[in-house]
Each structure stands twice: as C-alpha cells, then as structure tokens.
Design a protein around this motif. Sequence first.
Motif, PDB file in Angstrom:
ATOM      1  N   VAL A   1      19.720  10.507   2.467  1.00 35.31           N
ATOM      2  CA  VAL A   1      18.454  10.281   3.161  1.00 35.31           C
ATOM      3  C   VAL A   1      17.331  10.815   2.277  1.00 35.31           C
ATOM      4  O   VAL A   1      17.277  12.006   1.987  1.00 35.31           O
ATOM      5  CB  VAL A   1      18.436  10.975   4.538  1.00 35.31           C
ATOM      6  CG1 VAL A   1      17.101  10.747   5.233  1.00 35.31           C
ATOM      7  CG2 VAL A   1      19.572  10.465   5.407  1.00 35.31           C
ATOM      8  N   MET A   2      16.462   9.927   1.830  1.00 38.20           N
ATOM      9  CA  MET A   2      15.389  10.322   0.922  1.00 38.20           C
ATOM     10  C   MET A   2      14.047   9.849   1.459  1.00 38.20           C
ATOM     11  O   MET A   2      13.977   8.953   2.305  1.00 38.20           O
ATOM     12  CB  MET A   2      15.625   9.743  -0.481  1.00 38.20           C
ATOM     13  CG  MET A   2      15.656   8.226  -0.546  1.00 38.20           C
ATOM     14  SD  MET A   2      15.775   7.603  -2.247  1.00 38.20           S
ATOM     15  CE  MET A   2      17.298   8.360  -2.781  1.00 38.20           C
ATOM     16  N   SER A   3      13.008  10.441   0.965  1.00 42.71           N
ATOM     17  CA  SER A   3      11.658  10.064   1.372  1.00 42.71           C
ATOM     18  C   SER A   3      11.235   8.791   0.646  1.00 42.71           C
ATOM     19  O   SER A   3      11.851   8.373  -0.332  1.00 42.71           O
ATOM     20  CB  SER A   3      10.677  11.193   1.063  1.00 42.71           C
ATOM     21  OG  SER A   3      10.593  11.418  -0.336  1.00 42.71           O
ATOM     22  N   ALA A   4      10.155   8.185   1.146  1.00 38.39           N
ATOM     23  CA  ALA A   4       9.654   6.961   0.520  1.00 38.39           C
ATOM     24  C   ALA A   4       9.151   7.235  -0.896  1.00 38.39           C
ATOM     25  O   ALA A   4       9.291   6.400  -1.791  1.00 38.39           O
ATOM     26  CB  ALA A   4       8.544   6.362   1.375  1.00 38.39           C
TER      27      ALA A   4
ATOM     28  N   VAL B   1      10.489   5.458  -4.477  1.00 39.17           N
ATOM     29  CA  VAL B   1       9.680   4.868  -5.550  1.00 39.17           C
ATOM     30  C   VAL B   1      10.055   5.479  -6.898  1.00 39.17           C
ATOM     31  O   VAL B   1      10.180   4.779  -7.911  1.00 39.17           O
ATOM     32  CB  VAL B   1       8.179   5.065  -5.253  1.00 39.17           C
ATOM     33  CG1 VAL B   1       7.338   4.580  -6.419  1.00 39.17           C
ATOM     34  CG2 VAL B   1       7.790   4.316  -3.980  1.00 39.17           C
ATOM     35  N   GLY B   2      10.276   6.800  -6.908  1.00 35.33           N
ATOM     36  CA  GLY B   2      10.695   7.442  -8.149  1.00 35.33           C
ATOM     37  C   GLY B   2      12.043   6.940  -8.634  1.00 35.33           C
ATOM     38  O   GLY B   2      12.249   6.745  -9.843  1.00 35.33           O
ATOM     39  N   SER B   3      12.985   6.711  -7.710  1.00 36.78           N
ATOM     40  CA  SER B   3      14.308   6.193  -8.090  1.00 36.78           C
ATOM     41  C   SER B   3      14.219   4.766  -8.612  1.00 36.78           C
ATOM     42  O   SER B   3      14.979   4.378  -9.504  1.00 36.78           O
ATOM     43  CB  SER B   3      15.250   6.251  -6.880  1.00 36.78           C
ATOM     44  OG  SER B   3      15.438   7.571  -6.438  1.00 36.78           O
ATOM     45  N   VAL B   4      13.308   3.977  -8.060  1.00 40.71           N
ATOM     46  CA  VAL B   4      13.131   2.604  -8.540  1.00 40.71           C
ATOM     47  C   VAL B   4      12.665   2.601  -9.991  1.00 40.71           C
ATOM     48  O   VAL B   4      13.137   1.807 -10.819  1.00 40.71           O
ATOM     49  CB  VAL B   4      12.134   1.844  -7.641  1.00 40.71           C
ATOM     50  CG1 VAL B   4      11.739   0.517  -8.271  1.00 40.71           C
ATOM     51  CG2 VAL B   4      12.732   1.614  -6.259  1.00 40.71           C
TER      52      VAL B   4
ATOM     53  N   ARG C   1       1.035   4.426   3.137  1.00 40.66           N
ATOM     54  CA  ARG C   1       1.530   3.061   3.045  1.00 40.66           C
ATOM     55  C   ARG C   1       2.448   2.919   1.841  1.00 40.66           C
ATOM     56  O   ARG C   1       2.231   3.532   0.791  1.00 40.66           O
ATOM     57  CB  ARG C   1       0.356   2.087   2.932  1.00 40.66           C
ATOM     58  CG  ARG C   1      -0.533   2.024   4.161  1.00 40.66           C
ATOM     59  CD  ARG C   1       0.213   1.429   5.348  1.00 40.66           C
ATOM     60  NE  ARG C   1       0.605   0.058   5.105  1.00 40.66           N
ATOM     61  CZ  ARG C   1      -0.102  -0.997   5.518  1.00 40.66           C
ATOM     62  NH1 ARG C   1      -1.236  -0.820   6.157  1.00 40.66           N
ATOM     63  NH2 ARG C   1       0.327  -2.212   5.282  1.00 40.66           N
ATOM     64  N   MET C   2       3.470   2.089   2.002  1.00 43.49           N
ATOM     65  CA  MET C   2       4.424   1.897   0.928  1.00 43.49           C
ATOM     66  C   MET C   2       3.769   1.303  -0.307  1.00 43.49           C
ATOM     67  O   MET C   2       4.120   1.645  -1.443  1.00 43.49           O
ATOM     68  CB  MET C   2       5.562   0.997   1.407  1.00 43.49           C
ATOM     69  CG  MET C   2       6.694   0.832   0.434  1.00 43.49           C
ATOM     70  SD  MET C   2       7.551   2.376   0.054  1.00 43.49           S
ATOM     71  CE  MET C   2       8.334   2.701   1.642  1.00 43.49           C
ATOM     72  N   GLU C   3       2.801   0.409  -0.120  1.00 43.69           N
ATOM     73  CA  GLU C   3       2.158  -0.210  -1.264  1.00 43.69           C
ATOM     74  C   GLU C   3       1.335   0.801  -2.070  1.00 43.69           C
ATOM     75  O   GLU C   3       1.281   0.732  -3.309  1.00 43.69           O
ATOM     76  CB  GLU C   3       1.274  -1.382  -0.817  1.00 43.69           C
ATOM     77  CG  GLU C   3       0.437  -1.110   0.404  1.00 43.69           C
ATOM     78  CD  GLU C   3       1.093  -1.551   1.696  1.00 43.69           C
ATOM     79  OE1 GLU C   3       0.399  -2.130   2.542  1.00 43.69           O
ATOM     80  OE2 GLU C   3       2.304  -1.319   1.854  1.00 43.69           O
ATOM     81  N   ASN C   4       0.712   1.756  -1.388  1.00 41.11           N
ATOM     82  CA  ASN C   4      -0.026   2.802  -2.101  1.00 41.11           C
ATOM     83  C   ASN C   4       0.916   3.763  -2.821  1.00 41.11           C
ATOM     84  O   ASN C   4       0.602   4.252  -3.917  1.00 41.11           O
ATOM     85  CB  ASN C   4      -0.918   3.566  -1.125  1.00 41.11           C
ATOM     86  CG  ASN C   4      -2.106   2.744  -0.655  1.00 41.11           C
ATOM     87  OD1 ASN C   4      -2.679   1.987  -1.425  1.00 41.11           O
ATOM     88  ND2 ASN C   4      -2.472   2.874   0.607  1.00 41.11           N
ATOM     89  N   LEU C   5       2.065   4.051  -2.204  1.00 38.21           N
ATOM     90  CA  LEU C   5       3.063   4.882  -2.878  1.00 38.21           C
ATOM     91  C   LEU C   5       3.584   4.192  -4.128  1.00 38.21           C
ATOM     92  O   LEU C   5       3.871   4.850  -5.142  1.00 38.21           O
ATOM     93  CB  LEU C   5       4.219   5.182  -1.921  1.00 38.21           C
ATOM     94  CG  LEU C   5       3.921   6.129  -0.753  1.00 38.21           C
ATOM     95  CD1 LEU C   5       5.122   6.223   0.170  1.00 38.21           C
ATOM     96  CD2 LEU C   5       3.543   7.508  -1.265  1.00 38.21           C
ATOM     97  N   LEU C   6       3.705   2.872  -4.067  1.00 37.09           N
ATOM     98  CA  LEU C   6       4.174   2.118  -5.226  1.00 37.09           C
ATOM     99  C   LEU C   6       3.173   2.209  -6.380  1.00 37.09           C
ATOM    100  O   LEU C   6       3.557   2.406  -7.541  1.00 37.09           O
ATOM    101  CB  LEU C   6       4.402   0.662  -4.834  1.00 37.09           C
ATOM    102  CG  LEU C   6       4.929  -0.266  -5.921  1.00 37.09           C
ATOM    103  CD1 LEU C   6       6.332   0.155  -6.335  1.00 37.09           C
ATOM    104  CD2 LEU C   6       4.933  -1.707  -5.438  1.00 37.09           C
ATOM    105  N   LEU C   7       1.885   2.081  -6.076  1.00 32.37           N
ATOM    106  CA  LEU C   7       0.864   2.176  -7.122  1.00 32.37           C
ATOM    107  C   LEU C   7       0.794   3.579  -7.718  1.00 32.37           C
ATOM    108  O   LEU C   7       0.680   3.743  -8.937  1.00 32.37           O
ATOM    109  CB  LEU C   7      -0.495   1.776  -6.555  1.00 32.37           C
ATOM    110  CG  LEU C   7      -0.700   0.281  -6.266  1.00 32.37           C
ATOM    111  CD1 LEU C   7      -2.069   0.044  -5.649  1.00 32.37           C
ATOM    112  CD2 LEU C   7      -0.541  -0.545  -7.539  1.00 32.37           C
TER     113      LEU C   7
END
Length: 321
Positions: free
Chosen positions: A55-58, A62-65, A138-144
Amino acid sequence: MMKIQFSAVALLVALSMASLFEIGLASPNTVPAFLWSPHLQSANGELDEVVNYQVMSAKDLVGSVFTQGGWSNFLCSEKKLEQPVDVALVFIGRELLSSDVSSKRNSDSALVNTLSNLFTASNFSLAFPYIAAPGEERMENLLLSGLKDACPNNVGVSNIVFSDSCFVEDGTIQKLSDLQSFKDHLLARRETRKEGETDLVVLCSEGSESKSQAGQSHSERESILELVSSVEQSGSKYTALYVSDPYWYTSYKTLQRFLAETAKGNSTPEVATACDELCKFKSSLLEGILVGIVFLLILISGLCCMAGIDTPTRFETPQDS
C-alpha cells in the motif's frame, strides 16, 4: 484501591485503542494503477510482469513510475535510452477501486478485463493494486511535480497535452477538448515529431455523472481502447499508465453542486441542513461514544468512592455490665 485504579486505567486504554481501531477501519479505500508497454523490454529481454502489493501513496506511485517503470529514462533529456518511446499515455479514471479488481462482482467488469488484457499482452508491465487516495492533491498535479523532480536538470518531453477535464495548476499547458482532438493531435505529432522526442498525453475521465449530463457516450474503457488503437495505427511506440482517482472527483462534484444550489438563494434552505445516511451514522456513533464516556466516568467515580470507605474489619465484643 490500587487494583481498582489500575483496572480503570486499563479500561480507558482499551477504549482509546478501540476508537483508533475504528478510525483505521474507516480509512478511505485504495485504488489500482497499471503501467504497461508493448515496446519497452526488461533488462534480460524477457516478458516482465511485476505486481507490487504494498500500500503506497499516490506520490510514491509517481516516483515508482519514473524509476521502476523507467519513465525518467525517456522523459528526461539527460537520460535518453537506445529504445525510447514516442508517446507516454496517462489515463486518470474516476470510478475504479481496488475492490473492483480483486472482486468478481465489480462495478465495471469490461474496464477491468480491458486493462487486464493490455497488461498481460505487453512486454513490460507493472501493477500497483493498492494506492492510497491522494486526498486534496490531484493526480495530474502529482504527475507534473514528479516529472520535475525526476528531471531536475532538463525535462526532455517535447510536447505535453492534457484534456480539459484535468485540473492542472500550470496555465501554460496545452489542453484538448475531446477524444477526437487527441486523435488529431497524435496524427499531427507523428509528422512533426523529431527522432528521439517523447510526447506526454494525459486524459482525465469526467466520470459517469458528467457524461450523462453532457450527453457523451465514451466510457473509460472506450476512451482507452480508441486512444491506444490510434497510437498503434500511427506506428508510434508508446507506454501507458492507468490510475484511478475517484475521491477528489466525488468530493469536488459534491461541493460544486452544493455551491450551485446555495447560490440560488433561500429557495432551497434544506440544502444546508440536510443530513444523509452517512451523516446520521456519524452523528449516532459520536453520540454513543459521548454517552459511553459519561457512564464510564460515573462508574470509575463510584468504584473509587466505594474503595475509599474505611470500615473496621472486626468489632470488639461488649463487656458484661
């Protein structure tokens, strides 16, 4: 006296632990994420399917991706590989939960089967079944932000495109309105993209409620299949990420409806005082906890008073007169 006080303290500790246990059970559900690519190869050249059950945070996702998924190798200009991809696709869903993937009785079996087929048919694939809800982010902001952290020197993405349904803080990013606009953009970029360049394309689902209101017919499954098919037909190499982010969408839409209804004036005063089933459950639970604490304090006070009564253990026999 000491035994009674120790028992009271132990009872209070047990009550506190039970409350914490209840709060833990009431934590938000997790969401799944899938990363796949038919063009990337693992280090040994064989099919690579990895499932991370932690279980990991969002943010950790993103870091794992970027690290484990290798996105930093072709999205950062200083880390270009010999096998780059032309397009990095990101699908942000609004409805899928981890329980939908593990349970046979899921809410959208067609979407789960589609993701499973894309995952198993790819040369390189990673699955993250349990991602904690990102909360207010938001996931999109975490991605950026993850892209900027992974590429501190220079971001090697030649073109970044988001859909209008994505909420991004960077106002300079290009946005497209519908699925056909994405297809036209990918077709145009195929002609203008230079060798070694990678485009980042992010499509955010609007949810079933917004689709029914706007009259749109594209489900998450159809959007994924059409966009992937469009990229494959163009001959571009791609890698794709699907992650679900339903919690921010649900809370945002609820707040949006509340503000829209209260803006009408006093015509709907019941909006501010309405209490649904969840509200009633929480109020009843809180009332029960408060009443239980009051009775517990009364019980402890009574036991302490009884223990403080000092009565003689034996009585003297009366003297004969």
